[in-house]
Scaffold this active site. Structure first.
Site, mmCIF file in Angstrom:
data_model
loop_
_atom_site.group_PDB
_atom_site.id
_atom_site.type_symbol
_atom_site.label_atom_id
_atom_site.label_comp_id
_atom_site.label_asym_id
_atom_site.label_seq_id
_atom_site.Cartn_x
_atom_site.Cartn_y
_atom_site.Cartn_z
ATOM 1 N N SER A 114 0.844 -1.195 0.000
ATOM 2 C CA SER A 114 0.000 0.000 0.000
ATOM 3 C C SER A 114 0.883 1.251 0.000
ATOM 4 O O SER A 114 1.794 1.355 -0.830
ATOM 5 C CB SER A 114 -0.936 -0.053 1.215
ATOM 6 O OG SER A 114 -1.940 0.920 1.121
ATOM 7 N N ARG A 170 -11.556 5.859 10.218
ATOM 8 C CA ARG A 170 -11.141 4.456 10.241
ATOM 9 C C ARG A 170 -12.255 3.532 9.747
ATOM 10 O O ARG A 170 -12.004 2.563 9.049
ATOM 11 C CB ARG A 170 -10.727 4.077 11.657
ATOM 12 C CG ARG A 170 -10.184 2.675 11.795
ATOM 13 C CD ARG A 170 -8.928 2.463 10.984
ATOM 14 N NE ARG A 170 -8.207 1.256 11.398
ATOM 15 C CZ ARG A 170 -7.051 0.882 10.896
ATOM 16 N NH1 ARG A 170 -6.466 1.602 9.959
ATOM 17 N NH2 ARG A 170 -6.464 -0.214 11.300
ATOM 18 N N ASP A 217 -8.712 -6.569 -4.553
ATOM 19 C CA ASP A 217 -8.326 -5.260 -4.033
ATOM 20 C C ASP A 217 -8.948 -4.190 -4.922
ATOM 21 O O ASP A 217 -8.556 -4.032 -6.074
ATOM 22 C CB ASP A 217 -6.794 -5.155 -4.026
ATOM 23 C CG ASP A 217 -6.293 -3.854 -3.406
ATOM 24 O OD1 ASP A 217 -7.112 -2.967 -3.118
ATOM 25 O OD2 ASP A 217 -5.070 -3.746 -3.207
ATOM 26 N N HIS A 219 -7.903 -5.220 -0.271
ATOM 27 C CA HIS A 219 -6.614 -4.550 -0.062
ATOM 28 C C HIS A 219 -5.866 -5.137 1.138
ATOM 29 O O HIS A 219 -4.637 -5.204 1.145
ATOM 30 C CB HIS A 219 -6.881 -3.059 0.155
ATOM 31 C CG HIS A 219 -5.656 -2.216 0.169
ATOM 32 N ND1 HIS A 219 -4.777 -2.158 -0.887
ATOM 33 C CD2 HIS A 219 -5.138 -1.400 1.127
ATOM 34 C CE1 HIS A 219 -3.786 -1.321 -0.585
ATOM 35 N NE2 HIS A 219 -3.986 -0.856 0.623
ATOM 36 N N ASP A 220 -6.608 -5.545 2.141
ATOM 37 C CA ASP A 220 -5.998 -6.130 3.340
ATOM 38 C C ASP A 220 -5.208 -7.403 3.067
ATOM 39 O O ASP A 220 -4.444 -7.851 3.931
ATOM 40 C CB ASP A 220 -7.089 -6.454 4.378
ATOM 41 C CG ASP A 220 -7.235 -5.351 5.411
ATOM 42 O OD1 ASP A 220 -6.480 -4.367 5.336
ATOM 43 O OD2 ASP A 220 -8.101 -5.484 6.292
#
Lengths: 376, 376
Positions: free
Chosen positions: A152, A222, A317, A350-351
């Site tokens: 990232s 968040r 992602d 994405h994680d």
């Protein structure tokens, strides 16, 4: 724990040479907090730098003696026998300048005032971080990294290493990254920033003196971030429309499990992360655009890169989709760099770059074994 | 203005019969504000009901005598010679119960206290809206609608009409909708809700008495909403990474054009929309799930539908993607309904349903011409 680097401790490096930033601002002196795993070899050729993403820090692997449950954020990647094998490599994790885990940042004391920097802390760029990281390398006597690696925003720093210091990095591993943010990426960041900036407890960034914390804003930022880190499918599989108490209650408390998850993650994050650091990190993301000074031609931007590259993307992602990683790989290939590209089929969005995935681990292992062989 | 319905005015219908809601709560009496365009024919068979989406209202077409620039939100669709041809049809737009444009909602006076309802206003469902709309139809003497039509949340209401009152709707036009929200959809709604709920000016929903408006929260909710209404590509084409003043300023003011757009849209919306209505609308979206009482089998849920259907989706809509519309169409086909399905290639994401698009207009025109022919 098997294959753990075991008990680690953070170190602090103080830098007295002023750092001139891309914005023109100057940090007169600063600290970087870092951890190292494994041993630097005699010719100092086996060092790997790990660059962290938005909410990361220097505690990449192992645990602390007094916090045996505080496992580093990339512990599955770093340790004896792991892809970043600490029997071979000397691995460095640092907290970026502007961070909130020990390195000099907005909550640090501003030497000009004696108060925390707050709003006076300068906005940083990926280029600035790489500059500060190079100084840490100098301090450790590392002329060239065997590899610089990151996911990232960390991947953007790794990429920038190949541009800022082409001769100082042998391999660059760019994971789940993009050569620049899209309008949509910037838009999400701007909503997150506005949540913080308009929180009445933010006080223009000088909340430390007001003894407040803009928790509401940080929590929203968040929550929103989490949506973009997970794939639609992963959310559907993990939470679906499942209700927390089996039935709807026709009110605004938590009803669906996904709400419970997001609010919990938001609350937890707002309890320890610094809002000014969050702002600064998202700005660095927005600004990153190595092709900007080359008439938006990524091929030309990468002409000065000398490293070998591994570029990794993940199928689900949607924050930085595989197409974005392929833009990087294509521009590097255009410049006749050695590029390995892997698109990992993964459900975690994405994680995924933080997750244990067999194919992903195998790719990282294989590439880093090659890096290890080049050391001999 | 060519093809405009011209000057229109809103009407108000008061209902004294208590409305029992799905939640179990009861509204003792309520008003619905609505507009009509065209003439109801002698046998009252030419009525079309338009259901609005999250931020919509009853002012669908035309202008007001004293506000010549206040053009209805679907004016491109409704008027003489337009798809909803007011030479043929009697078209009704209403403001949903719980709305903030004149119908009874959270800012209306609660007869039990003499103060605005605020937090005491009940949470509504799509089923409740359809029930209230049926009462308006009763009032106007309309036994069966020629068509009920809506986009997004409005499409869900149109769909619910075919389930709540199968015999009272001849055609249902479901545009850019889904048979239920995904975890990701709910997640976005929950971030928006939390922005409002945690705004210090929200006062638990009773901000009217506190003479405050939770503008910060509403602004964030709208900014976030806008990201999900536009496609990634549309944002890239319209804004890209363009800077507002040609260069970055290394601060937290507006830098990119996309930020300017989102903040402007957010500010504008927060200036006129009611936060409690926003909360209530997002909840109705979350709750909508006609398959829920049929063991999550949409085929069984639609067994009682009798109408003919047009289902329309847009290629770049990622809020309710074409796959979601096809779920609806498939379940209707399973039940041997007459279903026309159109997937429009459009760059504008979810917002496409409000846009002028040649193919879209042609599909609507063709379908509604058929509806008109059935009237004869």
């Amino acid at each position: 724990m098997d294959n753990s680097v075991g008990i680690v401790s953070a170190q602090r490096a103080h830098f007295d040479t002023p750092l001139e930033l891309k914005s023109g601002a100057v940090l007169p002196h600063y600290d970087l907090v870092y951890e190292t795993y494994g041993m630097l070899n005699a010719d100092k050729s086996n060092a790997i730098l790990i660059c962290h993403a938005l909410s990361g820090h220097h505690h990449v692997a192992g645990v602390y003696a007094d916090e045996p449950k505080n496992v580093g954020w990339w512990d599955n990647m770093v340790g004896p026998g792991k892809p970043l094998d600490t029997n071979t490599f000397f691995v460095i994790g640092l907290n970026n300048l502007g961070g909130c885990h020990g390195s000099t940042g907005p909550s640090s004391q501003n030497p000009a005032t004696g108060h925390p920097y707050g709003a006076a802390f300068p906005v940083l760029t990926v280029e600035d971080w790489v500059e500060s990281q190079a100084r840490l390398a100098d301090r450790l006597g590392i002329t060239q990294f065997a590899a610089v690696i990151g996911g990232s925003l960390g991947g953007m720093q790794a990429l920038q290493w190949s541009l800022s210091f082409p001769a100082r990095v042998h391999n660059v591993l760019v994971i789940a990254a993009a050569p620049k943010l899209t309008a949509q990426n910037i838009a999400f960041n701007d909503v997150a920033r506005n949540a913080i900036l308009t929180d009445p407890d933010f006080h223009g960034g000088d909340y430390y003196q007001h003894h407040t914390v803009p928790k509401r804003g940080l929590r929203l930022a968040r929550m929103l971030g989490h949506i973009t880190y997970l794939s639609d499918d992963a959310m559907a599989n993990k939470f679906g429309r499942e209700l927390r108490h089996g039935k709807v209650n026709y009110g605004y408390d938590i009803e669906f499990q996904i709400e419970s998850y997001l609010r919990y993650q938001g609350d937890k994050f707002a309890g320890y992360f610094d809002a000014n650091t969050y702002l600064l990190m998202t700005k660095a993301l927005d600004y990153f655009d190595p092709a900007h000074d080359f008439e938006h031609d990524l091929n030309r931007a990468f002409a000065r890169a000398q490293a070998d590259f591994l570029v990794v993307s993940f199928s689900t992602d949607w924050r930085f989709a595989p197409e974005r990683s392929r833009e990087i790989a294509d521009a590097l290939l255009h410049n006749h760099r050695n590029v390995s590209y892997a698109e990992i089929t993964s459900a975690h969005g994405h994680d995924s770059f933080l997750m244990e995935d067999e194919q992903y681990m195998a790719v990282m292992h294989a590439y880093l074994e090659r890096v290890a062989k080049e050391l001999k």
